[in-house]
Design a protein around this motif. Structure first.
Motif, PDB file in Angstrom:
ATOM      1  N   ILE A 123       0.836  -1.203   0.000  1.00 17.62           N
ATOM      2  CA  ILE A 123       0.000   0.000   0.000  1.00 17.62           C
ATOM      3  C   ILE A 123       0.871   1.252   0.000  1.00 17.62           C
ATOM      4  O   ILE A 123       0.557   2.249  -0.665  1.00 17.62           O
ATOM      5  N   GLU A 124       1.972   1.210   0.720  1.00 16.11           N
ATOM      6  CA  GLU A 124       2.889   2.361   0.720  1.00 16.11           C
ATOM      7  C   GLU A 124       3.441   2.618  -0.678  1.00 16.11           C
ATOM      8  O   GLU A 124       3.596   3.773  -1.092  1.00 16.11           O
ATOM      9  N   ASP A 125       3.731   1.550  -1.419  1.00 13.16           N
ATOM     10  CA  ASP A 125       4.212   1.707  -2.797  1.00 13.16           C
ATOM     11  C   ASP A 125       3.146   2.367  -3.672  1.00 13.16           C
ATOM     12  O   ASP A 125       3.453   3.207  -4.531  1.00 13.16           O
ATOM     13  N   ILE A 126       1.893   1.977  -3.460  1.00 12.51           N
ATOM     14  CA  ILE A 126       0.800   2.555  -4.246  1.00 12.51           C
ATOM     15  C   ILE A 126       0.627   4.030  -3.901  1.00 12.51           C
ATOM     16  O   ILE A 126       0.464   4.881  -4.791  1.00 12.51           O
ATOM     17  N   ILE A 127       0.671   4.339  -2.609  1.00 16.14           N
ATOM     18  CA  ILE A 127       0.556   5.736  -2.177  1.00 16.14           C
ATOM     19  C   ILE A 127       1.682   6.563  -2.790  1.00 16.14           C
ATOM     20  O   ILE A 127       1.467   7.684  -3.271  1.00 16.14           O
ATOM     21  N   TYR A 128       2.875   5.999  -2.802  1.00 18.34           N
ATOM     22  CA  TYR A 128       4.023   6.696  -3.391  1.00 18.34           C
ATOM     23  C   TYR A 128       3.775   6.976  -4.874  1.00 18.34           C
ATOM     24  O   TYR A 128       3.977   8.099  -5.356  1.00 18.34           O
ATOM     25  N   ALA A 129       3.325   5.963  -5.609  1.00 16.35           N
ATOM     26  CA  ALA A 129       3.128   6.110  -7.051  1.00 16.35           C
ATOM     27  C   ALA A 129       2.045   7.143  -7.359  1.00 16.35           C
ATOM     28  O   ALA A 129       2.199   7.983  -8.257  1.00 16.35           O
TER      29      ALA A 129
END
Length: 330
Positions: A123-129
């Motif tokens: 989820i953190e990767d998605i938020i970053y993207a």
């Protein structure tokens, strides 16, 4: 000759995702979430967040198909507008309001994703993207001239005299307040208006994208933690029931195919499902109107009272299947 020792990096020590992200960042100043290496894995979470935004965007009760329609339109808007600004490399004066709305939409998307109960690395990767895309949009330089604005399909309606319109006109008959009156909102009861709304959605729906939505939601369910077997089957059942109306895709396609065989080439050289004026054809060949009605009755499983029953069997099959699963595998 002595051996030359080197430090060998094992596969599990090399973060391929991180390397791909760094390469993406080097190759393009504009970072687009739709181009990220693992967007396919991100998509179910993003779609769930877009659905949340769609539900928040209505201030009165609506049909599930209307929320689904708004979800698809928001997704399409996000990707198409983002790619447009990425391609332009800037923003024209007449696009400033549109870009502002798009940036705010990304902010709402971030808020929806951040409200998930579990925020893990994925989820953190998605938020970053998503945030990198929002930042890229906010940093676009001004351009001179005028640019294209996005056009959505919010106001789509069935075109009178065409295939979909005449199907709705045929199926709405039991719901007319005045049986001799026309298919206008004032003359159709609530249930009938809902039927026409659904048929309108079906007329413009991208069925492939619709099934992709279903698969993404199933992916979310299968990766949900801590579910009991019964909860798992209940959620899969809810998913299948939610998307069971994809049965209309085959019904509409088969009905149109049979009708085309009926009129081409004896009456028309070609029938366009969205534009051909069938009422004009029926005025010259009245018997075809009767045959058209018979085809609709046949494919939509219309009963003696004029009500269609397309979903009766699929819904029954789904309920029986998951009841069996719960009884034997829970």
């Amino acid at each position: 000759m002595g051996l030359e020792w080197r430090t060998i990096m094992k596969p599990h020590q090399y973060d391929f995702k991180e390397a791909a992200y760094h390469r993406l960042k080097r190759e393009q100043a504009f970072q687009n979430v739709f181009d990220f290496p693992d967007f396919v894995e991100m998509r179910p979470v993003i779609r769930e967040a877009v659905q949340t935004i769609a539900r928040q965007g209505v201030d009165h009760p609506v049909l599930p198909v209307q929320v689904e329609r708004l979800t698809i339109e928001l997704e399409r808007q996000l990707e198409r507008e983002t790619r447009k600004y990425q391609s332009q490399g800037g923003v024209y004066p007449n696009q400033k309001n549109e870009l502002g709305n798009l940036t705010r939409l990304y902010t709402r998307l971030l808020q929806a994703i951040s409200q998930r109960p579990i925020i893990d690395q994925e989820i953190e990767d998605i938020i970053y993207a998503v945030n990198q895309t929002r930042l890229s949009l906010s940093k676009l330089p001004p351009l001179v001239g005028s640019g294209k604005l996005y056009e959505d399909g919010h106001d789509r309606e069935l075109r009178p005299h065409t295939f979909y319109y005449l199907i709705a006109q045929h199926l709405v008959r039991p719901y007319l307040i005045d049986q001799a009156g026309a298919m206008v909102p004032q003359n159709v009861n609530k249930e009938g208006r809902q039927l026409v709304a659904r048929l309108t959605v079906y007329a413009y729906r991208d069925w492939d994208a619709y099934l992709t939505h279903q698969y993404d939601e199933q992916h979310n369910i299968k990766n949900r933690r801590g579910l009991t077997s019964r909860e798992y089957y209940n959620q899969l059942e809810t998913n299948e029931l939610k998307y069971v109306d994809h049965a209309y895709a085959d019904v509409l396609a088969d009905c149109f195919t049979d009708f085309t065989h009926l009129v081409v080439p004896n009456y028309l050289d070609h029938v366009d499902i969205m534009t051909t004026n069938l009422d004009e054809l029926f005025r010259h060949a009245p018997l075809l109107r009767i045959k058209f009605g018979q085809l609709v009755d046949q494919h939509f499983l219309v009963d003696d009272q004029g009500h269609e029953h397309v979903l009766d069997a699929p819904v029954k099959d789904i309920r029986q299947k998951y009841q069996y699963y719960r009884e034997h595998f829970s």
